[in-house]
Scaffold this motif. Structure first.
Motif, PDB file in Angstrom:
ATOM      1  N   ALA A  50       0.940  -1.179   0.014  1.00  0.00           N
ATOM      2  CA  ALA A  50       0.022  -0.089   0.095  1.00  0.00           C
ATOM      3  C   ALA A  50       0.971   1.168   0.008  1.00  0.00           C
ATOM      4  O   ALA A  50       1.717   1.265   0.979  1.00  0.00           O
ATOM      5  CB  ALA A  50      -0.993  -0.024   1.291  1.00  0.00           C
ATOM      6  N   CYS A  51       0.590   2.174  -0.973  1.00  0.00           N
ATOM      7  CA  CYS A  51       1.438   3.499  -0.834  1.00  0.00           C
ATOM      8  C   CYS A  51       1.195   4.456  -0.061  1.00  0.00           C
ATOM      9  O   CYS A  51       1.702   5.243   0.243  1.00  0.00           O
ATOM     10  CB  CYS A  51       1.354   3.836  -2.615  1.00  0.00           C
ATOM     11  N   GLY A  52      -0.094   4.230   0.555  1.00  0.00           N
ATOM     12  CA  GLY A  52      -0.472   5.410   1.435  1.00  0.00           C
ATOM     13  C   GLY A  52      -1.046   6.720   0.774  1.00  0.00           C
ATOM     14  O   GLY A  52      -1.120   7.953   1.461  1.00  0.00           O
ATOM     15  N   GLY A  53      -1.486   6.392  -0.439  1.00  0.00           N
ATOM     16  CA  GLY A  53      -2.071   7.755  -1.034  1.00  0.00           C
ATOM     17  C   GLY A  53      -1.116   8.226  -2.458  1.00  0.00           C
ATOM     18  O   GLY A  53      -1.920   8.897  -3.608  1.00  0.00           O
TER      19      GLY A  53
ATOM     20  N   GLY B 237      -4.535  -0.575  -3.774  1.00  0.00           N
ATOM     21  CA  GLY B 237      -4.995   0.408  -4.706  1.00  0.00           C
ATOM     22  C   GLY B 237      -5.383  -0.154  -5.669  1.00  0.00           C
ATOM     23  O   GLY B 237      -6.504   0.099  -6.222  1.00  0.00           O
TER      24      GLY B 237
ATOM     25  N   CYS C  55       0.371  -0.548  -6.697  1.00  0.00           N
ATOM     26  CA  CYS C  55      -0.111  -0.456  -5.137  1.00  0.00           C
ATOM     27  C   CYS C  55      -1.048  -1.568  -5.111  1.00  0.00           C
ATOM     28  O   CYS C  55      -2.221  -1.471  -5.953  1.00  0.00           O
ATOM     29  CB  CYS C  55      -0.489   0.700  -4.837  1.00  0.00           C
TER      30      CYS C  55
ATOM     31  N   TYR D  20      -0.695   2.590 -12.738  1.00  0.00           N
ATOM     32  CA  TYR D  20       0.361   2.413 -11.770  1.00  0.00           C
ATOM     33  C   TYR D  20       1.713   2.446 -12.831  1.00  0.00           C
ATOM     34  O   TYR D  20       3.082   2.490 -11.982  1.00  0.00           O
ATOM     35  CB  TYR D  20       0.344   1.240 -10.793  1.00  0.00           C
TER      36      TYR D  20
ATOM     37  N   CYS E 115      -2.771   7.700  -5.874  1.00  0.00           N
ATOM     38  CA  CYS E 115      -3.424   6.529  -5.554  1.00  0.00           C
ATOM     39  C   CYS E 115      -4.924   6.741  -5.273  1.00  0.00           C
ATOM     40  O   CYS E 115      -5.733   6.784  -5.933  1.00  0.00           O
ATOM     41  CB  CYS E 115      -2.725   5.615  -4.638  1.00  0.00           C
TER      42      CYS E 115
ATOM     43  N   ASP F  23      -6.516   3.107  -1.934  1.00  0.00           N
ATOM     44  CA  ASP F  23      -5.784   2.137  -0.780  1.00  0.00           C
ATOM     45  C   ASP F  23      -6.152   2.199   0.603  1.00  0.00           C
ATOM     46  O   ASP F  23      -5.601   1.852   1.381  1.00  0.00           O
ATOM     47  CB  ASP F  23      -4.530   1.888  -1.094  1.00  0.00           C
TER      48      ASP F  23
HETATM   49 ZN   LIG Z   1      -1.912   3.354  -3.175  1.00  0.00          ZN
END
Ligand SMILES: [Zn+2]
Length: 365
Positions: free
Chosen positions: A211-214, A337, A334, A355, A235, A238
């Motif tokens: 998960a990229c966190g945004g 995501g 992600c 992505y 993203c 996620d």
């Molecule tokens: Zn993400």
């Protein structure tokens, strides 16, 4: 997640033809095989019915193989340096199931066990290990294409004729053996069969993470080399990831021990990447200071303690309190995501285009 350091590709003429997806005369491109190192250990246990090592029938269904002075030792008896394993049906190498040709090789004091797998069997297995098989099929298909592309690139990078193309661990992609795949991951592999993401005529470096966190990270910031298609993507899908937001407390003493820096009193962030991730930290112990990259800091403290480089940190009552978002290196696909995009109706092609911007999905066979 894949962690192999960047390898500059040197593509042989034969490989270049393969990458260009032309059919080589006399070459069956429908049978793409991948040599996967299942285990590299001081000893391995083979088990199954009708085991044969280099054509010699074993008297029991359980065989211990060690490496001894540059050759294999099979149940204590000296054997060749390289040996093929066959059986009456599926068999096990330690606890991994195998339905393929297996080669044992003595390398120093270790036994290398390599299975020659059909690429699509490998992709179905990796997708089951690297993603959650109950996730939406479109997300699994995106993962399958990424896994296939990563493996093919690695095969070309090390050479088609190399003894080992990929390892079955996080250094490349986790593969737990035959039997790990599920009906959903087999469907993800077969419905995308032969599809590879390319940029120019090369399979791309298909990095993926939890998960990229945004916002995903660039390859330049994370690994030190730029790729146009490993740019930062917004993203926003996620948010359901368990580590979308996280807080971790670790005592200064524990961090000091892991860093080998007695008396550690503070950790401060000295620089961040363009996406806001920590790039470098400064550590203080008494009057001495030490600087290190955030990637080294995270590795030393533990990937299972600091889940990503998207964090801030402060000292509170003798503890370091990390507040962060996302998990993994944040480069490329992600996974959470992709799951979020699938749930809002996007297909795997849309995920891969999002992505890995600028890439082209091509069918190899
Ligand atoms: Zn993400």
């Amino acid at each position: 997640m894949n962690w192999r350091p960047y390898v500059k590709m040197r593509i042989s003429p034969a490989a270049a033809v393969l990458v260009a997806f032309a059919v080589l005369p006399g070459r069956d491109v429908h049978a793409e095989t991948l040599r996967v190192e299942l285990v590299r250990a001081a000893s391995v246990v083979l088990s199954g019915a009708g085991l044969r090592v280099d054509g010699v029938m074993m008297t029991s269904g359980r065989v211990v193989v060690r490496a001894d002075a540059g050759h294999l030792a099979v149940n204590g008896a000296a054997a060749a340096t390289v040996a093929r394993v066959a059986a009456d049906g599926p068999f096990n190498v330690d606890d991994r199931g195998v339905r393929a040709d297996v080669t044992l090789r003595a390398e120093g004091g270790l036994v290398s066990v390599v299975a020659a797998l059909d690429l699509e069997d490998y992709v179905a297995g990796v997708t089951a290990s690297e993603m959650v098989p109950s996730w939406p099929l479109e997300a699994l298909k995106a993962q399958a294409v990424a896994a296939r592309t990563y493996a093919l690139r690695q095969k070309l990078a090390v050479g088609i004729d190399a003894a080992v193309h990929v390892q079955a661990t996080v250094i490349d992609q986790v593969y737990r053996g035959a039997g790990a795949e599920t009906s959903s991951t087999i469907a993800a592999a077969l419905t995308t069969k032969g599809e590879v993401l390319t940029f120019g005529d090369e399979p791309i470096e298909a990095y993926f993470h939890a998960a990229c966190g945004g916002r995903t990270e660039t390859a330049l910031a994370a690994f030190g080399h730029a790729q146009p298609y490993l740019a930062s993507a917004v993203c926003g899908a996620d948010g359901d990831a368990p580590k979308a937001k996280w807080t971790v407390r670790i005592s200064l003493e524990e961090v000091a021990a892991r860093l080998g820096m007695a008396g550690l009193s503070s950790v401060s962030i000295t620089s961040r990447s363009e996406t806001g991730r920590v790039a470098a930290v400064e550590l203080r112990a008494g009057r001495s200071t030490r600087r290190m990259t955030a990637a080294d800091f995270r590795r030393l403290v533990g990937y299972d303690r600091i889940f990503s480089l998207g964090f801030s940190v402060e000292v509170v009552h003798g503890e370091l309190r990390f507040t962060g978002s996302g998990s993994g290196h944040a480069v490329g696909l992600c996974q959470w995501g992709a799951r979020g995009m699938a749930r809002s109706g996007h297909d795997y092609r849309a995920m891969l285009a999002h992505y890995y911007p600028g890439t082209e999905l091509r069918r190899m066979y």
